[in-house]
Scaffold this motif. Structure first.
Motif, PDB file in Angstrom:
ATOM      1  N   GLU A 244       9.688  15.329  -7.733  1.00 58.91           N
ATOM      2  CA  GLU A 244       8.503  14.476  -7.632  1.00 58.91           C
ATOM      3  C   GLU A 244       8.065  14.242  -6.194  1.00 58.91           C
ATOM      4  O   GLU A 244       6.903  14.374  -5.871  1.00 58.91           O
ATOM      5  CB  GLU A 244       8.766  13.123  -8.309  1.00 58.91           C
ATOM      6  N   GLY A 245       8.995  13.835  -5.329  1.00 58.89           N
ATOM      7  CA  GLY A 245       8.607  13.571  -3.956  1.00 58.89           C
ATOM      8  C   GLY A 245       9.563  12.644  -3.234  1.00 58.89           C
ATOM      9  O   GLY A 245      10.664  12.360  -3.702  1.00 58.89           O
ATOM     10  N   VAL A 246       9.102  12.177  -2.086  1.00 63.66           N
ATOM     11  CA  VAL A 246       9.891  11.338  -1.194  1.00 63.66           C
ATOM     12  C   VAL A 246       9.069  10.103  -0.833  1.00 63.66           C
ATOM     13  O   VAL A 246       7.863  10.199  -0.613  1.00 63.66           O
ATOM     14  CB  VAL A 246      10.251  12.099   0.100  1.00 63.66           C
ATOM     15  N   VAL A 247       9.737   8.957  -0.755  1.00 66.44           N
ATOM     16  CA  VAL A 247       9.090   7.709  -0.365  1.00 66.44           C
ATOM     17  C   VAL A 247       9.914   7.064   0.743  1.00 66.44           C
ATOM     18  O   VAL A 247      11.120   6.907   0.603  1.00 66.44           O
ATOM     19  CB  VAL A 247       8.992   6.727  -1.557  1.00 66.44           C
TER      20      VAL A 247
ATOM     21  N   LEU B 273       0.839  -1.188   0.000  1.00 64.86           N
ATOM     22  CA  LEU B 273       0.000   0.000   0.000  1.00 64.86           C
ATOM     23  C   LEU B 273       0.879   1.244   0.000  1.00 64.86           C
ATOM     24  O   LEU B 273       1.943   1.263   0.618  1.00 64.86           O
ATOM     25  CB  LEU B 273      -0.886   0.010   1.245  1.00 64.86           C
ATOM     26  N   ASP B 274       0.441   2.298  -0.684  1.00 74.02           N
ATOM     27  CA  ASP B 274       1.081   3.606  -0.643  1.00 74.02           C
ATOM     28  C   ASP B 274       0.168   4.542   0.139  1.00 74.02           C
ATOM     29  O   ASP B 274      -1.016   4.670  -0.192  1.00 74.02           O
ATOM     30  CB  ASP B 274       1.289   4.173  -2.045  1.00 74.02           C
ATOM     31  N   ILE B 275       0.724   5.187   1.158  1.00 73.31           N
ATOM     32  CA  ILE B 275      -0.029   6.110   1.995  1.00 73.31           C
ATOM     33  C   ILE B 275       0.517   7.511   1.766  1.00 73.31           C
ATOM     34  O   ILE B 275       1.678   7.791   2.081  1.00 73.31           O
ATOM     35  CB  ILE B 275       0.089   5.738   3.492  1.00 73.31           C
ATOM     36  N   GLU B 276      -0.293   8.401   1.211  1.00 71.98           N
ATOM     37  CA  GLU B 276       0.154   9.767   0.958  1.00 71.98           C
ATOM     38  C   GLU B 276       0.070  10.576   2.249  1.00 71.98           C
ATOM     39  O   GLU B 276      -0.937  10.537   2.958  1.00 71.98           O
ATOM     40  CB  GLU B 276      -0.702  10.418  -0.125  1.00 71.98           C
ATOM     41  N   VAL B 277       1.153  11.294   2.550  1.00 68.92           N
ATOM     42  CA  VAL B 277       1.241  12.089   3.774  1.00 68.92           C
ATOM     43  C   VAL B 277       1.750  13.493   3.451  1.00 68.92           C
ATOM     44  O   VAL B 277       2.318  13.725   2.385  1.00 68.92           O
ATOM     45  CB  VAL B 277       2.179  11.415   4.813  1.00 68.92           C
ATOM     46  N   ASP B 278       1.562  14.415   4.397  1.00 74.80           N
ATOM     47  CA  ASP B 278       2.088  15.763   4.233  1.00 74.80           C
ATOM     48  C   ASP B 278       3.552  15.860   4.657  1.00 74.80           C
ATOM     49  O   ASP B 278       4.295  16.702   4.161  1.00 74.80           O
ATOM     50  CB  ASP B 278       1.266  16.768   5.052  1.00 74.80           C
ATOM     51  N   ASP B 279       3.980  15.007   5.604  1.00 73.75           N
ATOM     52  CA  ASP B 279       5.332  15.065   6.154  1.00 73.75           C
ATOM     53  C   ASP B 279       5.806  13.639   6.437  1.00 73.75           C
ATOM     54  O   ASP B 279       5.268  12.974   7.326  1.00 73.75           O
ATOM     55  CB  ASP B 279       5.315  15.905   7.435  1.00 73.75           C
ATOM     56  N   VAL B 280       6.809  13.167   5.701  1.00 77.19           N
ATOM     57  CA  VAL B 280       7.249  11.774   5.858  1.00 77.19           C
ATOM     58  C   VAL B 280       7.902  11.526   7.218  1.00 77.19           C
ATOM     59  O   VAL B 280       7.762  10.441   7.780  1.00 77.19           O
ATOM     60  CB  VAL B 280       8.186  11.296   4.721  1.00 77.19           C
ATOM     61  N   ASP B 281       8.604  12.512   7.758  1.00 74.08           N
ATOM     62  CA  ASP B 281       9.248  12.319   9.061  1.00 74.08           C
ATOM     63  C   ASP B 281       8.214  12.227  10.179  1.00 74.08           C
ATOM     64  O   ASP B 281       8.341  11.400  11.087  1.00 74.08           O
ATOM     65  CB  ASP B 281      10.247  13.452   9.340  1.00 74.08           C
ATOM     66  N   GLU B 282       7.187  13.050  10.106  1.00 77.70           N
ATOM     67  CA  GLU B 282       6.097  12.992  11.082  1.00 77.70           C
ATOM     68  C   GLU B 282       5.349  11.657  10.972  1.00 77.70           C
ATOM     69  O   GLU B 282       5.020  11.028  11.975  1.00 77.70           O
ATOM     70  CB  GLU B 282       5.140  14.164  10.849  1.00 77.70           C
ATOM     71  N   ALA B 283       5.101  11.222   9.744  1.00 79.39           N
ATOM     72  CA  ALA B 283       4.421   9.942   9.532  1.00 79.39           C
ATOM     73  C   ALA B 283       5.270   8.789  10.067  1.00 79.39           C
ATOM     74  O   ALA B 283       4.750   7.883  10.725  1.00 79.39           O
ATOM     75  CB  ALA B 283       4.136   9.733   8.047  1.00 79.39           C
ATOM     76  N   ARG B 284       6.574   8.837   9.815  1.00 82.38           N
ATOM     77  CA  ARG B 284       7.461   7.791  10.332  1.00 82.38           C
ATOM     78  C   ARG B 284       7.391   7.716  11.848  1.00 82.38           C
ATOM     79  O   ARG B 284       7.275   6.628  12.432  1.00 82.38           O
ATOM     80  CB  ARG B 284       8.889   8.048   9.872  1.00 82.38           C
ATOM     81  N   ALA B 285       7.436   8.872  12.510  1.00 83.42           N
ATOM     82  CA  ALA B 285       7.374   8.897  13.981  1.00 83.42           C
ATOM     83  C   ALA B 285       6.063   8.290  14.475  1.00 83.42           C
ATOM     84  O   ALA B 285       6.054   7.507  15.435  1.00 83.42           O
ATOM     85  CB  ALA B 285       7.546  10.325  14.484  1.00 83.42           C
ATOM     86  N   GLN B 286       4.940   8.629  13.843  1.00 79.93           N
ATOM     87  CA  GLN B 286       3.646   8.083  14.250  1.00 79.93           C
ATOM     88  C   GLN B 286       3.613   6.576  14.050  1.00 79.93           C
ATOM     89  O   GLN B 286       3.155   5.830  14.917  1.00 79.93           O
ATOM     90  CB  GLN B 286       2.503   8.734  13.477  1.00 79.93           C
ATOM     91  N   ILE B 287       4.097   6.114  12.913  1.00 81.49           N
ATOM     92  CA  ILE B 287       4.098   4.680  12.601  1.00 81.49           C
ATOM     93  C   ILE B 287       4.941   3.922  13.622  1.00 81.49           C
ATOM     94  O   ILE B 287       4.534   2.875  14.127  1.00 81.49           O
ATOM     95  CB  ILE B 287       4.598   4.452  11.165  1.00 81.49           C
ATOM     96  N   GLU B 288       6.107   4.456  13.962  1.00 78.09           N
ATOM     97  CA  GLU B 288       6.974   3.802  14.948  1.00 78.09           C
ATOM     98  C   GLU B 288       6.337   3.801  16.331  1.00 78.09           C
ATOM     99  O   GLU B 288       6.432   2.819  17.069  1.00 78.09           O
ATOM    100  CB  GLU B 288       8.344   4.464  14.958  1.00 78.09           C
ATOM    101  N   GLN B 289       5.660   4.886  16.688  1.00 73.64           N
ATOM    102  CA  GLN B 289       4.965   4.951  17.981  1.00 73.64           C
ATOM    103  C   GLN B 289       3.857   3.907  18.066  1.00 73.64           C
ATOM    104  O   GLN B 289       3.588   3.350  19.132  1.00 73.64           O
ATOM    105  CB  GLN B 289       4.394   6.353  18.195  1.00 73.64           C
TER     106      GLN B 289
ATOM    107  N   PHE C 180       4.956  -1.232   3.412  1.00 71.37           N
ATOM    108  CA  PHE C 180       4.122  -0.233   2.765  1.00 71.37           C
ATOM    109  C   PHE C 180       4.946   1.029   2.633  1.00 71.37           C
ATOM    110  O   PHE C 180       6.014   1.147   3.217  1.00 71.37           O
ATOM    111  CB  PHE C 180       2.812   0.014   3.544  1.00 71.37           C
ATOM    112  N   CYS C 181       4.486   1.959   1.824  1.00 74.26           N
ATOM    113  CA  CYS C 181       5.242   3.192   1.611  1.00 74.26           C
ATOM    114  C   CYS C 181       4.458   4.394   2.107  1.00 74.26           C
ATOM    115  O   CYS C 181       3.245   4.460   1.945  1.00 74.26           O
ATOM    116  CB  CYS C 181       5.526   3.391   0.114  1.00 74.26           C
ATOM    117  N   VAL C 182       5.175   5.326   2.739  1.00 76.45           N
ATOM    118  CA  VAL C 182       4.608   6.647   2.983  1.00 76.45           C
ATOM    119  C   VAL C 182       5.223   7.547   1.922  1.00 76.45           C
ATOM    120  O   VAL C 182       6.430   7.516   1.668  1.00 76.45           O
ATOM    121  CB  VAL C 182       4.830   7.167   4.415  1.00 76.45           C
ATOM    122  N   VAL C 183       4.357   8.324   1.281  1.00 86.91           N
ATOM    123  CA  VAL C 183       4.751   9.091   0.115  1.00 86.91           C
ATOM    124  C   VAL C 183       4.387  10.547   0.320  1.00 86.91           C
ATOM    125  O   VAL C 183       3.267  10.865   0.748  1.00 86.91           O
ATOM    126  CB  VAL C 183       4.020   8.568  -1.151  1.00 86.91           C
TER     127      VAL C 183
END
Length: 119
Positions: A99-102, A68-84, A113-116
């Protein structure tokens, strides 16, 4: 008419993964599949596809060929939430200039899965 109504993921602990993905996607766990061997995030009545988690006896082995690809506004914030929430970063990051960051992440059972973040 045809539309994708959902994705089913084999796992060991359906309720654990449903709680994880519910928090990531900000969608409710529903009772569409009731019982200890099933858990569902979202509904087939929603516009977005639901995620259903089905208990299987064997653990995940190797790389899953679908993710799954999950589109986010901030990959670092999403990473922190996922790890929490019990997920983890695989160590893989792709920066696509213009283009962006994955970030390649994994849920508590190791499903990738990817945060994009698109620019």
């Amino acid at each position: 008419m045809r539309r994708l109504s959902g994705v089913t993921i084999d796992c060991l602990e359906p309720q654990v993964l449903a709680s994880f993905w519910s928090a990531i996607l900000d969608r409710p766990v529903t009772a569409e599949h009731d019982g200890p061997d099933w858990a569902t995030v979202g509904s087939r009545l929603d516009a977005a596809p639901r995620l259903t988690f089905q208990r299987v006896p064997e653990p995940k082995r190797g790389k899953v060929r679908l993710h799954l690809d999950i589109e986010v506004d901030d990959v670092d914030e999403a990473r922190a939430q996922i790890e929490q929430l019990g997920g983890h970063w695989t160590g893989v990051r792709h920066d696509y200039p213009g283009e962006g960051v994955v970030l390649v992440m994994a849920d508590p059972e190791g499903h990738e899965f990817c945060v994009v973040r698109y620019l």
